[in-house]
Design an enzyme around this catalytic site. Sequence first.
Site, PDB file in Angstrom:
ATOM      1  N   ASP A  67      20.510  33.154  55.165  1.00 15.84           N
ATOM      2  CA  ASP A  67      19.659  32.130  55.765  1.00 15.84           C
ATOM      3  C   ASP A  67      18.220  32.215  55.270  1.00 15.84           C
ATOM      4  O   ASP A  67      17.826  33.172  54.623  1.00 15.84           O
ATOM      5  CB  ASP A  67      19.705  32.233  57.305  1.00 15.84           C
ATOM      6  CG  ASP A  67      19.526  33.665  57.808  1.00 15.84           C
ATOM      7  OD1 ASP A  67      19.141  34.538  57.013  1.00 15.84           O
ATOM      8  OD2 ASP A  67      19.762  33.906  59.000  1.00 15.84           O
ATOM      9  N   ASP A 142      20.437  36.698  70.816  1.00 20.32           N
ATOM     10  CA  ASP A 142      21.254  35.739  71.575  1.00 20.32           C
ATOM     11  C   ASP A 142      22.700  35.708  71.062  1.00 20.32           C
ATOM     12  O   ASP A 142      23.443  34.777  71.337  1.00 20.32           O
ATOM     13  CB  ASP A 142      20.617  34.335  71.554  1.00 20.32           C
ATOM     14  CG  ASP A 142      20.491  33.759  70.147  1.00 20.32           C
ATOM     15  OD1 ASP A 142      20.972  34.412  69.184  1.00 20.32           O
ATOM     16  OD2 ASP A 142      19.909  32.672  69.984  1.00 20.32           O
ATOM     17  N   HIS A 144      23.735  35.645  67.881  1.00 15.87           N
ATOM     18  CA  HIS A 144      24.036  34.804  66.720  1.00 15.87           C
ATOM     19  C   HIS A 144      24.289  35.623  65.451  1.00 15.87           C
ATOM     20  O   HIS A 144      23.840  36.749  65.314  1.00 15.87           O
ATOM     21  CB  HIS A 144      22.932  33.770  66.469  1.00 15.87           C
ATOM     22  CG  HIS A 144      21.611  34.319  66.031  1.00 15.87           C
ATOM     23  ND1 HIS A 144      20.425  33.691  66.333  1.00 15.87           N
ATOM     24  CD2 HIS A 144      21.268  35.407  65.314  1.00 15.87           C
ATOM     25  CE1 HIS A 144      19.430  34.366  65.807  1.00 15.87           C
ATOM     26  NE2 HIS A 144      19.908  35.419  65.190  1.00 15.87           N
TER      27      HIS A 144
HETATM   28  C1  GLP Z   1      17.508  36.923  62.510  1.00 12.68           C
HETATM   29  C2  GLP Z   1      18.451  36.743  61.318  1.00 12.68           C
HETATM   30  C3  GLP Z   1      19.816  37.369  61.585  1.00 12.68           C
HETATM   31  C4  GLP Z   1      19.644  38.786  62.088  1.00 12.68           C
HETATM   32  C5  GLP Z   1      18.830  38.783  63.343  1.00 12.68           C
HETATM   33  C6  GLP Z   1      18.656  40.157  63.958  1.00 12.68           C
HETATM   34  O1  GLP Z   1      17.793  36.023  63.515  1.00 12.68           O
HETATM   35  N1  GLP Z   1      18.597  35.377  61.000  1.00 12.68           N
HETATM   36  O2  GLP Z   1      20.592  37.333  60.406  1.00 12.68           O
HETATM   37  O3  GLP Z   1      20.914  39.373  62.316  1.00 12.68           O
HETATM   38  O4  GLP Z   1      17.541  38.246  63.035  1.00 12.68           O
HETATM   39  O5  GLP Z   1      17.502  40.768  63.520  1.00 12.68           O
HETATM   40  P1  GLP Z   1      17.149  42.292  63.763  1.00 12.68           P
HETATM   41  O6  GLP Z   1      18.010  43.071  62.821  1.00 12.68           O
HETATM   42  O7  GLP Z   1      15.698  42.385  63.399  1.00 12.68           O
HETATM   43  O8  GLP Z   1      17.434  42.596  65.181  1.00 12.68           O
END
Ligand code: GLP
Length: 275
Positions: A67, A142, A144
């Site tokens: 993304d 959340d 995702h």
């Molecule tokens: C963002 C990214 C995700 C990732 C998430 C968690 O939303 N788009 O791909 O998994 O962050 O981030 P973190 O690893 O900093 O908790």
Amino acid sequence: MDIIVKNDYEELSKYTAGIIARTVRSKPDCVLGLATGSTPIGTYKELIRLHKEGGLDFSQVRTFNLDEYYGVGIDLEKPYEADQSYARFMYEELFRHINIRQENIHIPDGLTPSPEEFCAWYEQEIRNCGGIDLQLLGIGGDGHWAFNEPGSSLGSRTRLQALTQQTLDDNYESFYKKAGIDRADMPHFAITMGIGTILEARNIIMIANGVRKADVVAKSIEGPVTSQITASAIQLHSGGITVVLDRGAASKLKGLEHYIYVEKIKRQFGFEPAD
Ligand code: GLP
């Protein structure tokens, strides 16, 4: 689904990098799906170490990132002068430290004037490369995957997606605050691979660390499959799935003892690759 529980973030990162390294060694021109966020940073550090000290060769590896924020992007020739794009993150945390070829790197273009056309091209490009061999995933607060926010169809493809307040808050805390960027100026949209796109990867590794992820991890692995927790689509994947957690992230799993037992017995019988 292999659920591996490691003592801490360092062990989790080494184990995950080990799986990726084995894929690269066994298929030098493999297609890797890569993730951003704070969780994979340790994995990328270990891959860099394996490249520098162990000669892990990325010269034929192709990558597709999950993304990118919409409205930000970088000039790939000058990645270090850029903004808070995921592209910059990837160059800083991984790409500029390994011998990957620029033309083999794919990151959604957050500056494209026509997201729809771009997303169709991205999907086609994944197919042209033969599909993703191994997809690395984190999990958002959340629940995702990538930026597939609650309510995303579990069959969704690469597309433009509006971000939820929780995602904006999380990402502000992790990245934007440090950069001194005002919350109101954060991008509110992103281009994201869809859940359907992700599920086509031959193998999946999902990683999570810290107790703040325990709830969504438990929901995704043990809860009902639902578009409200898009990572619960992991239960629909038909290929190899490895979930690597630290103790904190694993702490709300009802089946924790069983998963630890299964890992142990698999190792005893030689099913699990040694660290
Ligand atoms: C963002 C990214 C995700 C990732 C998430 C968690 O939303 N788009 O791909 O998994 O962050 O981030 P973190 O690893 O900093 O908790």
